[in-house]
Design a protein around this motif. Structure first.
Motif, PDB file in Angstrom:
ATOM      1  N   TYR A 247      13.524 -37.687  -4.240  1.00 13.39           N
ATOM      2  CA  TYR A 247      14.867 -37.343  -3.752  1.00 13.39           C
ATOM      3  C   TYR A 247      15.883 -38.408  -4.183  1.00 13.39           C
ATOM      4  O   TYR A 247      16.974 -38.102  -4.662  1.00 13.39           O
ATOM      5  N   PHE A 251      19.188 -37.746  -6.290  1.00 17.06           N
ATOM      6  CA  PHE A 251      20.504 -37.714  -5.652  1.00 17.06           C
ATOM      7  C   PHE A 251      21.196 -39.069  -5.535  1.00 17.06           C
ATOM      8  O   PHE A 251      22.407 -39.115  -5.354  1.00 17.06           O
TER       9      PHE A 251
ATOM     10  N   HIS B  64      27.640 -35.678   0.406  1.00 17.71           N
ATOM     11  CA  HIS B  64      27.529 -35.994  -1.018  1.00 17.71           C
ATOM     12  C   HIS B  64      26.901 -34.845  -1.803  1.00 17.71           C
ATOM     13  O   HIS B  64      27.448 -34.391  -2.812  1.00 17.71           O
ATOM     14  N   ASP B  65      25.786 -34.338  -1.302  1.00 10.36           N
ATOM     15  CA  ASP B  65      25.079 -33.279  -2.037  1.00 10.36           C
ATOM     16  C   ASP B  65      25.925 -32.009  -2.113  1.00 10.36           C
ATOM     17  O   ASP B  65      25.971 -31.330  -3.137  1.00 10.36           O
ATOM     18  N   LYS B  66      26.607 -31.686  -1.015  1.00  4.79           N
ATOM     19  CA  LYS B  66      27.459 -30.490  -1.000  1.00  4.79           C
ATOM     20  C   LYS B  66      28.603 -30.643  -2.001  1.00  4.79           C
ATOM     21  O   LYS B  66      28.936 -29.713  -2.737  1.00  4.79           O
ATOM     22  N   VAL B  68      28.759 -32.638  -4.675  1.00 10.01           N
ATOM     23  CA  VAL B  68      28.293 -32.665  -6.071  1.00 10.01           C
ATOM     24  C   VAL B  68      28.044 -31.245  -6.569  1.00 10.01           C
ATOM     25  O   VAL B  68      28.455 -30.881  -7.678  1.00 10.01           O
ATOM     26  N   SER B  69      27.412 -30.414  -5.738  1.00 13.68           N
ATOM     27  CA  SER B  69      27.125 -29.052  -6.215  1.00 13.68           C
ATOM     28  C   SER B  69      28.420 -28.285  -6.470  1.00 13.68           C
ATOM     29  O   SER B  69      28.515 -27.500  -7.416  1.00 13.68           O
TER      30      SER B  69
END
Lengths: 285, 423
Positions: A247, A251, B64-66, B68-69
């Motif tokens: 992970y 990320f 962050h992940d949301k 970036v996508s």
């Protein structure tokens, strides 16, 4: 003609499988040979086996591999032993078993993040109930998650607490489906309970135990949520399990190519273990 | 009949037209009081511009992940962004953000009220303006005044060290006082967040700056393993092992807050906004009225903050800029500040009304003026993990200080190289 009709009926299912299983797997494989990152989202230039070789040169990856193997061994072993003991107890005739079924099922119904948060507070080094109770008994509670000597084992115990329900229920279902005749014959022959259990019940239960072993090993090798909530891989690198390592590569390191290579290594490790179990457990049946 | 049909058609056309005309701006926001403060003021913006704003509110960990996508997609679901300083290198480096200087010039937006340290942190990247500073969370020292004023402790300290027990101004003094408190005051000397990753990296960075060190020079040459960096790690390890609360090696911000709130620690190196939380008699009756904020011992703490940005793939860039102009206008910033917002503009921090309500903003201004930033580049988030791992290994005693700081510097160099900042 009949074959064609059959194929046309199977086609939609096969297509869906190809889309949701084969495509992601093949795409990840392609990514693992590429230099794809979130900052430069293109497959070219291809890097061949570079990500795989780099992984084996990284001491922290090798540490993760070792920890993950130990963790899976501990959690699968413990949950199987405790689950089997509970299943055998629940198999005995006793009143009010429904109550125990309900209690046993509870951990399985809680989301792993919830389990992690509950145990985080129970084992809190200053405010936790375990710390308090040990203190009342005159003992100093260990720093469960903050001491690298205990952190991985504590994590494994928390995980085991949750996994035992599933294992116990599956093994109980297995016990209930066993044929009665061999057990009755052993009883007539004067076999004691341990003899009946070791020489009759356990061998008959072997296929169910095999399935549990495979499912649990797959689940444990992928453990991520508990590490994320409880320790973030620390202290130091004491709980840096493989799934959490991957992970971070994806990320935090934004390196999808490298992370895909590591994910494939995890997949290969899992496949190797599953094949091993099949050969050991099912081959002689 | 014919007239009715025409009337209905006209109403339908008008409705469709209005539906098309009304722009709705969407943004992903962190679930913190700041977001809810702005939400309360949004009707003013909608009234002035006719533009509707909708927030999707989530926890920090999911942001962050949301983002970036969405930033990778052909068109972003978010029209403007709030960007943490930890991503303030990654997002522009990836080409995901719209340069804002053309908008600033076109609209005459005034950048001069912003503190230079904030513009440096969440404004410019490689000399180009990509963000407008939105919020600050610089770090400083929060300490208990009652323990510093305790006559017995004062006498003991004087006897042992030959000087007065006071607010420490150097890193050595701080660690010395912290260890002293642990040994004599019946509390932890410091509530420390030693969990690997963001918690221990942020905490340790204050020690680096407090010791007079830095992570790298202006040319991205790593300096972390210099004498100041080594001294910082040595003092950090001493404090966490000899003066911190039990469990500090896996503690995060919430844990340190609880520790301090319950009166179980003398100090903490933390975000300044923690002060009003601890000083609240309802939340923390044991320490309310007994806590104060100071500049990080050594004079420099870590700067932190958020900035407003517009994604390159936003469908409503002009409207998004209108929102940023409005939310960062002097009038709205003052309103936000009076409602509890952490300003990035000097005029808000020195405003008499704001200071009357929040007197500690004078101290916050001092903290901000001396605050330094950790390296902001494409791999800042990975840097936290790599350096945090080595700090944690040193703190647990699994690595000696010299090896750990050398390995941290080596890891940092590797990341700079990966980002193309050094050869």
């Amino acid at each position: 003609m009949r074959a064609r009709v059959g194929a046309s009926f199977a086609a939609p299912g096969v297509l869906v499988l190809l889309l949701v299983v084969a495509f992601p797997l093949l795409y990840a494989l392609a990514l693992s040979f590429s230099s794809y990152t979130f900052l430069k989202p293109t497959l070219a230039p291809w890097v061949g086996l570079a990500h795989y070789l780099e992984a084996f040169r990284d001491p922290y990856f090798l540490n993760s591999l070792r920890l993950t193997a130990l963790y899976a061994f501990l959690t699968v072993g413990l949950s199987l032993l405790i689950g089997l003991a509970i299943a055998v107890l629940l198999f005995q005739p006793a009143p009010g078993k429904e109550f125990f079924y309900a209690v046993i099922s509870v951990p399985m119904l809680i989301a792993p993040v919830g389990v992690a948060l509950i145990w985080k507070m129970i084992l809190h080094p200053e405010l936790g109930i375990v710390t308090y109770l040990l203190g009342r008994l005159g003992f100093s509670a260990p720093d469960f998650f903050g001491d690298p000597r205990y952190a991985l084992f504590t994590l494994a115990l928390v995980d085991t607490w949750q996994q035992v329900s599933f294992v116990a229920l599956v093994l109980l279902a297995g016990l209930r489906s066993l044929p009665k005749e061999p057990l009755e014959a052993a009883l007539v022959d004067g076999a004691s309970f341990p003899q009946r259990f070791l020489h009759v019940t356990l061998p008959l239960l072997r296929p169910v135990i095999g399935v549990v072993l495979i499912l649990q090993t797959i689940a444990e090798l992928r453990t991520y949520d508990l590490v994320y909530v409880l320790t973030r891989g620390g202290p130091g690198a004491a709980t840096d399990l493989l799934a959490y390592f991957i992970y971070r590569k994806a990320f935090l390191g934004l390196d999808l190519g490298g992370a895909s290579a590591l994910a494939y290594l995890l997949l290969l490790l899992t496949l190797a273990l599953v094949v091993f179990y099949y050969r050991r457990v099912f081959a002689e049946i | 009949m014919k007239g009715t049909r025409w009337f209905l058609a006209a109403v339908l056309a008008l409705g469709l037209g209005l539906a098309q005309a009304q722009v709705v701006l969407r943004a992903l926001m962190e679930d913190v009081p700041e977001t809810h403060i702005i939400e309360k003021l949004l009707p003013d913006f909608e009234k002035k511009t006719g533009i509707k704003v909708e927030f999707e509110v989530v926890q920090y960990g999911a942001m962050h992940d949301k983002l970036v996508s969405q930033l990778l997609a052909p068109e972003s679901a978010y029209d403007f962004l709030e960007v943490d300083f930890l991503w303030a290198g990654e997002f522009p480096a990836a080409g995901w953000l719209e340069p804002l200087m053309p908008y600033v010039k076109k609209s005459g937006f005034d950048l001069s009220p912003y503190l230079p340290s904030m513009l440096d942190l969440v404004g410019y990247y490689n000399g180009k303006l990509y963000m407008i500073p939105m919020y600050n969370y610089a770090m400083g020292l929060i300490y208990r005044t009652d323990l510093l004023a305790d006559p017995t402790l004062k006498a003991k300290y004087r006897e042992r060290f030959g000087k007065e027990l006071a607010v420490p101004t150097t890193l050595e003094d701080y660690v010395q006082t912290s260890v002293f408190m642990k040994q004599n005051a019946g509390v932890a000397g410091a509530a420390m967040q030693g969990q690997r990753g963001d918690p221990n990296f942020m905490e340790f960075s204050n020690y680096v700056f407090g010791a007079g060190g830095d992570f790298a020079d202006k040319n991205w040459h790593v300096t972390l393993d210099g004498p100041a960096g080594e001294k910082a790690l040595r003092l950090y390890v001493k404090n966490i092992r000899e003066a911190a609360q039990k469990g500090a090696l896996n503690a995060n911000l919430d844990d340190t807050y609880r520790e301090m709130c319950q009166g179980r620690a003398w100090s903490m190196i933390t975000y300044w906004w923690m002060l009003p939380q601890l000083d609240d008699a309802q939340k923390c009756p044991k320490v309310a009225g007994k806590v104060k904020l100071a500049v990080m011992p050594g004079g420099h703490g870590v700067n932190g903050g958020w900035g407003w940005a517009i994604p390159r793939n936003s469908a409503h860039k002009e409207e998004a800029w209108k929102f940023i102009q409005w939310v960062e206008s002097k009038e709205i910033v003052k309103k936000r500040a009076l409602m509890g917002h952490a300003p990035t503009r000097r005029d808000a921090l020195t405003d008499p009304d704001v200071l009357a309500k929040y007197p500690y903003y004078a101290q916050v201004l001092k903290i901000l003026e001396g605050a330094k930033k950790v390296p902001i580049f494409a791999y800042t988030a990975e840097m936290e993990d790599v350096v945090g791992r080595e700090v944690s290994l040193a703190a647990t005693g699994q690595k000696d200080v010299k090896t750990a700081i050398r390995d941290a510097a080596k890891g940092l160099y590797g990341l700079f190289k990966k980002a193309g900042l050094v050869k």
